[in-house]
Design a protein around this motif. Sequence first.
Motif, short mmCIF file in Angstrom:
data_model
loop_
_atom_site.label_atom_id
_atom_site.label_comp_id
_atom_site.label_asym_id
_atom_site.label_seq_id
_atom_site.Cartn_x
_atom_site.Cartn_y
_atom_site.Cartn_z
N SER A 66 0.54 -1.29 0.39
CA SER A 66 0.25 -0.03 0.55
C SER A 66 0.83 1.59 0.22
CB SER A 66 -1.18 -0.14 1.22
OG SER A 66 -1.80 -1.07 1.31
N PRO A 67 0.40 2.29 -0.54
CA PRO A 67 0.99 3.34 -0.16
C PRO A 67 0.60 4.27 1.19
CG PRO A 67 -1.07 4.01 -1.66
CD PRO A 67 -1.01 2.38 -1.41
N VAL A 68 1.49 3.60 2.11
CA VAL A 68 1.49 4.00 3.62
C VAL A 68 2.65 4.24 3.88
CG1 VAL A 68 -1.05 4.09 3.23
CG2 VAL A 68 0.36 2.15 4.11
N GLU A 69 3.42 4.75 5.03
CA GLU A 69 4.18 4.58 6.03
C GLU A 69 2.87 3.81 7.27
OE1 GLU A 69 5.87 7.98 6.74
OE2 GLU A 69 6.57 8.47 4.12
N LEU B 48 5.75 2.58 -5.02
CA LEU B 48 6.83 2.56 -5.41
C LEU B 48 8.04 3.10 -4.24
CD1 LEU B 48 6.62 3.42 -9.12
CD2 LEU B 48 7.50 0.46 -8.34
N ASP B 49 7.92 4.36 -3.59
CA ASP B 49 8.49 4.76 -2.62
C ASP B 49 8.64 3.57 -1.36
OD1 ASP B 49 9.13 7.78 -3.47
OD2 ASP B 49 7.73 8.18 -3.23
N ALA B 50 7.73 3.24 -0.81
CA ALA B 50 6.91 2.72 0.11
C ALA B 50 8.11 1.08 0.11
CB ALA B 50 6.09 2.10 0.79
N ALA B 51 7.58 0.22 -0.77
CA ALA B 51 8.50 -0.12 -1.61
C ALA B 51 10.46 0.26 -1.24
CB ALA B 51 8.55 -1.25 -2.91
N GLU B 52 10.61 1.06 -1.66
CA GLU B 52 12.26 1.25 -2.06
C GLU B 52 12.60 1.09 -0.29
OE1 GLU B 52 15.54 4.81 -3.47
OE2 GLU B 52 12.93 4.45 -4.10
N GLY C 235 -6.35 -2.23 7.35
CA GLY C 235 -6.21 -3.19 6.06
C GLY C 235 -5.23 -2.75 5.76
N SER C 236 -4.19 -2.08 5.70
CA SER C 236 -3.62 -1.45 3.80
C SER C 236 -2.83 -2.79 4.47
CB SER C 236 -2.71 -0.04 4.54
OG SER C 236 -3.56 0.89 4.10
N THR C 237 -1.81 -2.75 3.95
CA THR C 237 0.03 -4.00 3.10
C THR C 237 1.08 -3.01 3.36
OG1 THR C 237 -1.26 -5.80 2.13
CG2 THR C 237 0.99 -5.53 2.06
N LEU C 238 1.49 -2.56 5.24
CA LEU C 238 2.87 -1.91 4.86
C LEU C 238 3.97 -2.78 4.49
CD1 LEU C 238 3.57 0.72 6.53
CD2 LEU C 238 3.66 -0.95 8.27
N ALA C 239 4.93 -1.73 3.49
CA ALA C 239 5.76 -2.52 2.88
C ALA C 239 6.72 -3.04 3.88
CB ALA C 239 6.39 -1.14 2.37
N GLU C 240 7.67 -2.36 5.19
CA GLU C 240 8.23 -2.86 6.35
C GLU C 240 6.75 -3.99 6.93
OE1 GLU C 240 8.72 1.13 5.98
OE2 GLU C 240 6.74 0.53 5.83
N ALA C 241 5.79 -4.60 6.66
CA ALA C 241 5.28 -5.72 7.45
C ALA C 241 5.97 -7.02 6.35
CB ALA C 241 4.05 -5.49 7.86
N VAL C 242 6.16 -6.68 5.11
CA VAL C 242 5.95 -7.22 3.88
C VAL C 242 7.15 -7.38 3.52
CG1 VAL C 242 6.18 -7.68 1.41
CG2 VAL C 242 4.33 -6.73 2.68
N ALA C 243 8.14 -7.26 4.29
CA ALA C 243 9.29 -7.66 3.91
C ALA C 243 9.93 -7.41 5.34
CB ALA C 243 10.65 -6.01 4.46
N ASP C 244 9.87 -7.95 6.70
CA ASP C 244 9.31 -8.76 7.80
C ASP C 244 9.75 -9.74 7.36
OD1 ASP C 244 10.73 -6.39 8.95
OD2 ASP C 244 8.44 -5.87 9.99
N ALA C 245 8.29 -10.29 7.00
CA ALA C 245 7.86 -11.81 6.61
C ALA C 245 8.82 -12.21 5.79
CB ALA C 245 6.20 -11.61 5.93
N ALA D 174 -1.13 8.51 -8.68
CA ALA D 174 0.20 9.18 -6.98
C ALA D 174 0.04 7.95 -6.41
CB ALA D 174 -1.18 9.94 -6.81
N ASP D 175 -0.79 6.72 -6.33
CA ASP D 175 -0.60 5.55 -5.59
C ASP D 175 0.23 5.05 -6.50
OD1 ASP D 175 -2.68 6.87 -3.51
OD2 ASP D 175 -3.91 6.50 -4.31
#
Length: 219
Positions: A62-65, A104-108, A71-81, A98-99
């Motif tokens: 998701s495009p969030v921090e 992409l920013d979140a993934a980076e 309900g969002s999928t946090l990039a950091e949580a994905v990486a932690d998994a 924009a999202d």
Amino acid sequence: MSDSDTLILVNLKAYPCDPVEIAETCAAVADDTGARVAVAPQAAHLAAVADTGVETWAQHVSPVEHGSHTGSTLAEAVADAGATGTLINHSENRLKLADIDASLDAAERAGLETVVCANNPAQSGAAAALGPDAVAVEPPELIGGDVSVATADPAIVEDSVAAVEAVDADVDLFCGAGVSTGEDVTAAGELGATGVLLASGVAKAADPEAVLRDLVSGL
């Protein structure tokens, strides 16, 4: 990109399959052949899939921090998994421009490799301008079918390769939609693609290992 670097990314979507069993099969085929095979399961299965040792990708971030984003999928949580990459803007989970940029920013931020999905050459070029690691062209009408885009309309792949290269030569071009055989993988490579996305060809297969071994034979 060499054949050994060509990515075969198996998206399990929300199909009623055993993600760990398929991941173990993908890991075994990758180990036996030296091919690069990755699995993108549901977010809830990321850790279990990563534990098999297979290269693991998220289907979306998701495009969030960090914060109030239920309900969002946090990039950091994905990486932690245990995931090392993520799809963004799949045809079944479209995002606003924009999202896509924010995802992409979140993934980076989380150190994830990125593939942005696009419908056609024009969208592929636009996606490349956002700086992902790769763009995957997938005409929606061919997704889930038996005919790959590389066979049904090779010009889409060739034109997408050209569109991406014109914007940023460092962005790879993958293709998906209908990929299910080693011949499809070979055809995609001959058109300039350096990776393929597929889902039902493996997730719905009676013998996923046989399908995977056929797929890597096309490298």
